[in-house]
Write a protein that holds these residues in place. Sequence first.
Motif, mmCIF file in Angstrom:
data_model
loop_
_atom_site.group_PDB
_atom_site.id
_atom_site.type_symbol
_atom_site.label_atom_id
_atom_site.label_comp_id
_atom_site.label_asym_id
_atom_site.label_seq_id
_atom_site.Cartn_x
_atom_site.Cartn_y
_atom_site.Cartn_z
ATOM 1 N N THR A 161 36.407 49.553 41.012
ATOM 2 C CA THR A 161 36.995 48.388 40.355
ATOM 3 C C THR A 161 36.957 48.486 38.839
ATOM 4 N N ARG B 297 51.146 47.247 40.024
ATOM 5 C CA ARG B 297 50.773 46.016 40.717
ATOM 6 C C ARG B 297 51.801 44.931 40.427
ATOM 7 N N ARG C 224 45.502 42.343 36.637
ATOM 8 C CA ARG C 224 44.133 42.287 37.144
ATOM 9 C C ARG C 224 43.477 40.956 36.810
ATOM 10 N N THR C 225 43.881 40.376 35.700
ATOM 11 C CA THR C 225 43.313 39.092 35.279
ATOM 12 C C THR C 225 44.049 37.913 35.904
#
Length: 72
Positions: A18, A48, A52-53
């Motif tokens: 991660t 993606r 990620r946030t």
Amino acid sequence: MTDTQVEAALLLAGIDGTGIDGIRFSFHNEDGFASDTVVTPNIVFEARSTLRTGGDVTPGPDTRRRTPTPPA
């Protein structure tokens, strides 16, 4: 390698995947490499759909951001 294979390899190396921000290739040969040796890593990336946030990603150059006004 599939995602599952990468995760398994990282776990075997004691790495939590991660927190990975990049990759580095290191090639070793105890006898040395010939001067004409060419090494080309073959990597594939999959973007993606969310950051990620959290939240959506910024539209790319091939994504229409607004509907154009038709000519009069």
